[in-house]
Design an enzyme around this catalytic site. Structure first.
Site, PDB file in Angstrom:
ATOM      1  N   TYR A  67      11.366   5.161 -12.070  1.00 60.54           N
ATOM      2  CA  TYR A  67      11.205   3.766 -11.634  1.00 60.54           C
ATOM      3  C   TYR A  67      11.528   2.807 -12.783  1.00 60.54           C
ATOM      4  O   TYR A  67      12.231   1.797 -12.602  1.00 60.54           O
ATOM      5  CB  TYR A  67       9.764   3.592 -11.153  1.00 60.54           C
ATOM      6  CG  TYR A  67       9.435   2.256 -10.538  1.00 60.54           C
ATOM      7  CD1 TYR A  67       9.931   1.901  -9.276  1.00 60.54           C
ATOM      8  CD2 TYR A  67       8.604   1.362 -11.199  1.00 60.54           C
ATOM      9  CE1 TYR A  67       9.590   0.679  -8.703  1.00 60.54           C
ATOM     10  CE2 TYR A  67       8.264   0.139 -10.625  1.00 60.54           C
ATOM     11  CZ  TYR A  67       8.757  -0.196  -9.379  1.00 60.54           C
ATOM     12  OH  TYR A  67       8.425  -1.399  -8.806  1.00 60.54           O
TER      13      TYR A  67
ATOM     14  N   ILE B 112       6.398  -7.691  -0.232  1.00 61.57           N
ATOM     15  CA  ILE B 112       6.961  -8.823  -0.965  1.00 61.57           C
ATOM     16  C   ILE B 112       8.198  -9.356  -0.244  1.00 61.57           C
ATOM     17  O   ILE B 112       8.391 -10.574  -0.142  1.00 61.57           O
ATOM     18  CB  ILE B 112       7.300  -8.384  -2.413  1.00 61.57           C
ATOM     19  CG1 ILE B 112       5.997  -8.051  -3.174  1.00 61.57           C
ATOM     20  CG2 ILE B 112       8.082  -9.460  -3.145  1.00 61.57           C
ATOM     21  CD1 ILE B 112       6.206  -7.419  -4.547  1.00 61.57           C
TER      22      ILE B 112
ATOM     23  N   ASN C  24       7.704  17.052 -14.597  1.00 59.46           N
ATOM     24  CA  ASN C  24       7.705  17.565 -13.207  1.00 59.46           C
ATOM     25  C   ASN C  24       8.807  16.933 -12.352  1.00 59.46           C
ATOM     26  O   ASN C  24       8.856  17.149 -11.141  1.00 59.46           O
ATOM     27  CB  ASN C  24       6.361  17.262 -12.535  1.00 59.46           C
ATOM     28  CG  ASN C  24       5.207  17.883 -13.290  1.00 59.46           C
ATOM     29  OD1 ASN C  24       5.360  18.948 -13.881  1.00 59.46           O
ATOM     30  ND2 ASN C  24       4.061  17.201 -13.290  1.00 59.46           N
TER      31      ASN C  24
HETATM   32  P1  NAD Z   1       7.023  -2.046  -0.125  1.00 56.59           P
HETATM   33  O1  NAD Z   1       7.114  -0.571  -0.265  1.00 56.59           O
HETATM   34  O2  NAD Z   1       5.818  -2.627   0.519  1.00 56.59           O
HETATM   35  O3  NAD Z   1       8.325  -2.606   0.645  1.00 56.59           O
HETATM   36  C1  NAD Z   1       9.632  -2.210   0.277  1.00 56.59           C
HETATM   37  C2  NAD Z   1      10.559  -2.402   1.470  1.00 56.59           C
HETATM   38  O4  NAD Z   1      11.864  -1.949   1.070  1.00 56.59           O
HETATM   39  C3  NAD Z   1      10.136  -1.585   2.686  1.00 56.59           C
HETATM   40  O5  NAD Z   1      10.139  -2.390   3.849  1.00 56.59           O
HETATM   41  C4  NAD Z   1      11.201  -0.488   2.752  1.00 56.59           C
HETATM   42  O6  NAD Z   1      11.455  -0.037   4.082  1.00 56.59           O
HETATM   43  C5  NAD Z   1      12.405  -1.209   2.145  1.00 56.59           C
HETATM   44  N1  NAD Z   1      13.412  -0.242   1.687  1.00 56.59           N
HETATM   45  C6  NAD Z   1      13.187   0.891   0.959  1.00 56.59           C
HETATM   46  N2  NAD Z   1      14.344   1.565   0.811  1.00 56.59           N
HETATM   47  C7  NAD Z   1      15.316   0.843   1.432  1.00 56.59           C
HETATM   48  C8  NAD Z   1      16.699   1.039   1.619  1.00 56.59           C
HETATM   49  N3  NAD Z   1      17.335   2.109   1.138  1.00 56.59           N
HETATM   50  N4  NAD Z   1      17.399   0.097   2.309  1.00 56.59           N
HETATM   51  C9  NAD Z   1      16.764  -0.984   2.818  1.00 56.59           C
HETATM   52  N5  NAD Z   1      15.438  -1.213   2.679  1.00 56.59           N
HETATM   53  C10 NAD Z   1      14.719  -0.302   1.992  1.00 56.59           C
HETATM   54  O7  NAD Z   1       7.238  -2.640  -1.608  1.00 56.59           O
HETATM   55  P2  NAD Z   1       6.748  -4.018  -2.249  1.00 56.59           P
HETATM   56  O8  NAD Z   1       5.478  -3.780  -2.969  1.00 56.59           O
HETATM   57  O9  NAD Z   1       6.842  -5.129  -1.271  1.00 56.59           O
HETATM   58  O10 NAD Z   1       7.874  -4.191  -3.378  1.00 56.59           O
HETATM   59  C11 NAD Z   1       9.055  -4.955  -3.189  1.00 56.59           C
HETATM   60  C12 NAD Z   1       9.866  -4.944  -4.480  1.00 56.59           C
HETATM   61  O11 NAD Z   1       9.056  -5.412  -5.567  1.00 56.59           O
HETATM   62  C13 NAD Z   1      10.335  -3.540  -4.891  1.00 56.59           C
HETATM   63  O12 NAD Z   1      11.620  -3.641  -5.467  1.00 56.59           O
HETATM   64  C14 NAD Z   1       9.314  -3.136  -5.937  1.00 56.59           C
HETATM   65  O13 NAD Z   1       9.823  -2.173  -6.815  1.00 56.59           O
HETATM   66  C15 NAD Z   1       9.042  -4.466  -6.610  1.00 56.59           C
HETATM   67  N6  NAD Z   1       7.753  -4.503  -7.316  1.00 56.59           N
HETATM   68  C16 NAD Z   1       6.563  -4.399  -6.642  1.00 56.59           C
HETATM   69  C17 NAD Z   1       5.368  -4.452  -7.353  1.00 56.59           C
HETATM   70  C18 NAD Z   1       4.016  -4.367  -6.690  1.00 56.59           C
HETATM   71  O14 NAD Z   1       2.991  -4.442  -7.390  1.00 56.59           O
HETATM   72  N7  NAD Z   1       3.926  -4.261  -5.378  1.00 56.59           N
HETATM   73  C19 NAD Z   1       5.383  -4.582  -8.752  1.00 56.59           C
HETATM   74  C20 NAD Z   1       6.608  -4.672  -9.394  1.00 56.59           C
HETATM   75  C21 NAD Z   1       7.781  -4.637  -8.662  1.00 56.59           C
END
Ligand code: NAD
Length: 448
Positions: A354, A220, A300
């Site tokens: 989460y 995203i 857990n």
């Molecule tokens: P993803 O895991 O594909 O990407 C997350 C990115 O964040 C990765 O590039 C990772 O390296 C980076 N990241 C993690 N920890 C970090 C840190 N400490 N410092 C800097 N960067 C860091 O996740 P996504 O699916 O693209 O999700 C993006 C956001 O959207 C997240 O906040 C997630 O919780 C939220 N979200 C996603 C979904 C979904 O269905 N994919 C649903 C609801 C919310």
């Protein structure tokens, strides 16, 4: 990640087979492409008896966008969108006529069509007025569940004293009519003030703005970087050093800059400020997108699965936003958007950590709204539902297949759907939207 089932039921022989067997057929959603028309057909404007003037004003706005506006509809008409103006409703009985008119033309709504209600917040209104206004909430959420073929229903709610010609009314209406809101369904967005302004160019509303996007190396976040850059912003893409190569690729693609940074570092805000000051001079938009999952049942759960989730998802956005505000490091109309999640609204088994972090983000956004308003800006949250990314690709097949169908559009959203909502919230035309949570979930059947 692709949705094979969606592709199968929309193409060739398997499409016919799915029709014969009566299988659910999620539609291919109408998504924005530059140059596309705002809607795919004429727009019908209906209103309750007390909303004539406000309906006229909105019809004028639609005409100003070169749309074909109708004030009456017949059963055989084929509309691209229906705008239902209900700002004058004084009692529940006032809702019947305009909504039954809407129902009468609903079968002709085009694929990817839109129904948008415009109403006022119940606030401190008299009981009958509040009943009518709150009733619209129920109508809209039910109507959205009845729409088919990728059509969506959403509402604009005017806060106390907000006039129909407030920039964010037009801005939100345009977003909801367009393909940018493809996966936003069954939602009501409140315009709290007359702040904001209409952009000189609707295709590049972020021209001249500098945006920081965390977690931008993939998923995203990468799509947010692309979308903000498409809309004119200069993007600083932030991610952990381990994702350096992917981060550099995204930054190059959007002609922005890359900053390798773990957002949980205590000096994260200073690192961001230094980078922005030396490379771009100013900071206007901050998107707290970096997020992680460490799913476990609470029984857990260990500190190593609880603590990092809270640290990345909510403590880092809290600390960085506070430091930027305290240090007066943001431009004159700053915009902050945090990634929440429907898990933070409805809860999800195995996700107490989460959900604590994502509900925490919502609390943070609501509590920070007045501080941001004081600084001339806004802070909002976007709560995605099931989005097709690496994060959700790791969910076991059967659970994933159920999760992605459990919404009114019967499919998962794409990262770009979340990015479009964020691009809207950081735009000048959304200046009156503050402290809100916008769900991008296809009207996920969980929780509120
Ligand atoms: P993803 O895991 O594909 O990407 C997350 C990115 O964040 C990765 O590039 C990772 O390296 C980076 N990241 C993690 N920890 C970090 C840190 N400490 N410092 C800097 N960067 C860091 O996740 P996504 O699916 O693209 O999700 C993006 C956001 O959207 C997240 O906040 C997630 O919780 C939220 N979200 C996603 C979904 C979904 O269905 N994919 C649903 C609801 C919310």
């Amino acid at each position: 990640m692709t949705d094979t089932y969606l592709n199968l039921v929309n193409t060739g022989f398997t499409k016919t087979l799915a029709q014969r067997l009566g299988l659910p057929r999620p539609a291919v959603l109408r998504r924005h492409r530059p140059g596309d028309p705002l809607v795919t057909g004429p727009v019908l404007v209906v209103h309750d008896a007390g909303s004539q003037a406000e309906a006229d004003a909105l019809a004028e706005q639609l005409l100003g966008w070169d749309l074909d506006v109708h004030r009456h509809g017949n059963r055989d008409d084929r509309f691209g969108a229906i705008l239902v103006v209900l700002t004058g409703a004084q009692a529940p009985a006032d809702l019947g006529a305009p909504l039954l008119t809407t129902g009468g033309v609903l079968r002709g709504l085009a694929p990817g069509g839109r129904v948008v209600t415009v109403s006022r917040a119940p606030g401190d209104a008299a009981p009958a007025v509040a009943a009518a206004r709150q009733g619209i909430d129920g109508v809209l959420r039910s109507l959205a569940k009845e729409l088919r073929r990728g059509a969506t229903g959403n509402g604009i709610v005017l806060g106390d004293g907000v006039e129909i010609d407030a920039p964010s009314v037009a801005g939100t209406l345009r977003f909801l009519l367009s393909g940018r809101s493809a996966f936003v369904d069954g939602q009501l967005l409140t315009i709290g003030s007359g702040a904001g302004e209409l952009p000189a160019d609707w295709e590049r509303p972020l021209e001249g703005q500098v945006a920081v996007v965390t977690g931008a190396a993939r998923g995203i976040g990468a799509e947010i970087a692309r979308t903000l850059a498409r809309d004119g912003a200069t993007v600083v893409a932030v991610d952990v050093p381990a994702a350096g190569d992917a981060l550099a690729a995204v930054a190059n693609e959007v002609h922005g800059s890359a900053l390798q940074l773990d957002v949980t570092r205590e000096d994260a805000a200073e690192r961001i400020t230094e980078h922005v000051r030396s490379r771009h001079g100013q900071l206007d938009l901050v998107i707290h997108n970096a997020g992680i999952l460490r799913d476990k049942l609470l029984a857990n759960m260990k500190p190593e699965t609880w603590d990092p989730v809270l640290a990345v998802n909510v403590t880092a956005p809290l600390r960085i936003t506070q430091a930027l505000l305290d240090g007066d490091q943001l431009g004159t109309a700053p915009r902050v958007v945090c990634l929440a999640s429907t898990s933070g609204i409805a809860g999800n088994r195995g996700q107490t950590n989460y959900a604590a972090s994502k509900a925490g983000v919502i609390g943070m956004v609501r509590a920070s709204a007045s501080a941001l308003e004081g600084a001339g800006g806004t802070i909002n949250a976007v709560a995605p539902g099931f989005i097709e990314t690496d994060m959700t690709a790791r969910i076991p097949f059967a659970t994933r297949e159920v999760a992605r169908r459990l919404n009114s559009l019967q499919q998962g959203g794409q990262p770009r759907d979340v990015a479009e909502a964020i691009a809207f919230l950081v735009s000048p035309q959304a200046g009156g939207v503050n402290g809100q949570v916008l769900r991008v979930c296809g009207q996920n059947m969980v929780g509120q």
